[in-house]
Design a protein around this motif. Structure first.
Motif, short mmCIF file in Angstrom:
data_model
loop_
_atom_site.label_atom_id
_atom_site.label_comp_id
_atom_site.label_asym_id
_atom_site.label_seq_id
_atom_site.Cartn_x
_atom_site.Cartn_y
_atom_site.Cartn_z
N UNK A 1 63.15 53.62 41.71
CA UNK A 1 64.60 53.67 41.50
C UNK A 1 64.99 54.82 40.57
N UNK A 2 64.04 55.37 39.81
CA UNK A 2 64.35 56.37 38.80
C UNK A 2 63.94 57.79 39.16
N UNK A 3 63.00 57.95 40.08
CA UNK A 3 62.55 59.29 40.46
C UNK A 3 63.55 59.84 41.47
N UNK A 4 64.21 60.96 41.14
CA UNK A 4 65.27 61.47 42.02
C UNK A 4 64.81 61.85 43.43
N UNK A 5 63.59 62.30 43.57
CA UNK A 5 63.06 62.65 44.89
C UNK A 5 61.58 62.35 44.89
N UNK A 6 61.10 61.79 45.99
CA UNK A 6 59.71 61.35 45.98
C UNK A 6 59.16 61.21 47.40
N UNK A 7 57.88 60.84 47.44
CA UNK A 7 57.19 60.59 48.70
C UNK A 7 56.75 59.13 48.71
N UNK A 8 56.96 58.47 49.84
CA UNK A 8 56.47 57.10 49.98
C UNK A 8 55.11 57.12 50.67
N UNK A 9 54.20 56.30 50.18
CA UNK A 9 52.95 56.05 50.87
C UNK A 9 53.18 54.73 51.62
N UNK A 10 53.05 54.77 52.93
CA UNK A 10 53.26 53.57 53.73
C UNK A 10 52.19 53.48 54.81
N UNK A 11 51.54 52.32 54.83
CA UNK A 11 50.54 52.04 55.87
C UNK A 11 51.02 50.83 56.66
N UNK A 12 51.11 51.00 57.95
CA UNK A 12 51.56 49.90 58.82
C UNK A 12 50.62 48.71 58.73
N UNK A 13 49.34 48.96 58.43
CA UNK A 13 48.35 47.89 58.38
C UNK A 13 48.59 46.90 57.24
N UNK A 14 49.44 47.25 56.28
CA UNK A 14 49.73 46.29 55.19
C UNK A 14 50.66 45.18 55.67
N UNK A 15 51.38 45.44 56.76
CA UNK A 15 52.31 44.45 57.27
C UNK A 15 53.60 44.38 56.47
N UNK A 16 53.80 45.30 55.53
CA UNK A 16 55.00 45.32 54.69
C UNK A 16 55.96 46.37 55.21
N UNK A 17 57.25 46.07 55.10
CA UNK A 17 58.28 47.01 55.54
C UNK A 17 58.26 48.26 54.66
N UNK A 18 58.52 49.43 55.24
CA UNK A 18 58.59 50.64 54.43
C UNK A 18 59.85 50.65 53.56
N UNK A 19 59.81 51.39 52.48
CA UNK A 19 60.96 51.55 51.60
C UNK A 19 61.92 52.63 52.13
N UNK A 20 61.39 53.63 52.85
CA UNK A 20 62.20 54.79 53.22
C UNK A 20 63.41 54.44 54.07
N UNK A 21 63.36 53.34 54.80
CA UNK A 21 64.49 52.96 55.65
C UNK A 21 65.76 52.69 54.84
N UNK A 22 65.60 52.23 53.59
CA UNK A 22 66.75 51.89 52.76
C UNK A 22 66.79 52.64 51.44
N UNK A 23 66.00 53.69 51.32
CA UNK A 23 65.95 54.45 50.06
C UNK A 23 66.18 55.91 50.38
N UNK A 24 67.42 56.39 50.22
CA UNK A 24 67.76 57.74 50.67
C UNK A 24 67.04 58.88 49.93
#
Length: 174
Positions: A109-132
Motif C-alpha cells: 500500500x505504501x510503495x508507489x510503484x512495484x512488481x507483484x510476484x504471482x504464482x497460479x499454483x498458490x491458488x490465491x488471487x493476484x493483487x494486480x487486478x485491484x492494485x493500480x
C-alpha cells in the motif's frame, strides 16, 4: 547524520504469502552486486516477530521500557525499536544507510510503484487486478497475449529479465 530529505532509489516486490518474493529477491541481489551496486532490503510482515529471547539482557532492557535496544556483536548489530503504531515505509527508509538500491518486500500500500510476484499454483488471487500501482508481474504463467496493456508480465524463472526491468524502473523515494 544523513539528511531527512535525501532521495533513495527503491523498488518494491509485493505478492501474497508463498508466492516466491523472498526467493526472487535472493536471486536478484547477487545480480545487482555483480554490477557494483550496494543493495539493502526491507521486509514487511503482518505477523508478530520477536528477535529477542525472554530472560536475555536485551529482552530485559526492552521489558523495562527502553524505546530502542541495540545489540552489537563483532560482525553485526541489531536495533530494536518499540512503537505504538505500525512503522511507515518513509520513516524506515530514512533510518537506513544510503545505498544504491533498497528492495522493499511488502508494503504494497505504501510503495508507489512495484512488481507483484504471482504464482497460479498458490491458488490465491493476484493483487494486480485491484492494485493500480503494480507496474509489472513476475509470474509462472505469463499470458500469451497481454490484455493488461498498462502492465508488463515477466517469467518468474527469468531472473535476468526481472533484473533488467527493475534496473530500468527503479524510482527515487523522497
Amino acid at each position: 547524520m544523513t539528511s531527512p530529505y535525501r532521495k533513495q532509489r527503491v523498488f518494491g516486490i509485493i505478492g501474497r504469502s508463498g508466492s516466491g518474493k523472498t526467493h526472487l529477491i535472493s536471486r536478484l541481489i547477487p545480480l545487482f552486486c555483480q554490477q557494483g551496486l550496494s543493495v539493502s532490503t526491507i521486509k514487511h510482515t503482518h505477523h508478530g516477530v520477536d528477535m529477542d529471547t525472554p530472560g536475555k539482557d536485551t529482552f530485559q532492557h526492552r521489558q523495562s521500557g527502553a524505546v530502542e535496544v541495540m545489540l552489537a556483536t563483532p560482525t553485526r548489530w541489531f536495533l530494536q525499536h518499540q512503537s505504538l503504531t505500525p512503522p511507515k515505509l518513509d520513516d524506515l527508509l530514512k533510518t537506513m544507510k544510503p545505498v544504491d538500491l533498497i528492495l522493499v518486500e511488502g508494503f504494497h500500500a505504501d510503495v508507489p510503484a512495484c512488481m507483484e510476484v504471482w504464482r497460479s499454483t498458490t491458488g490465491k488471487e493476484p493483487l494486480f487486478a485491484n492494485t493500480p500501482h503494480i507496474q509489472a508481474v513476475a509470474t509462472d504463467s505469463v499470458p500469451a497475449q497481454n490484455t493488461e496493456e498498462k502492465r508488463v508480465f515477466l517469467s518468474l524463472n527469468d531472473t535476468k529479465s526481472v533484473f533488467d526491468y527493475i534496473q530500468k524502473n527503479i524510482f527515487c523515494y523522497k
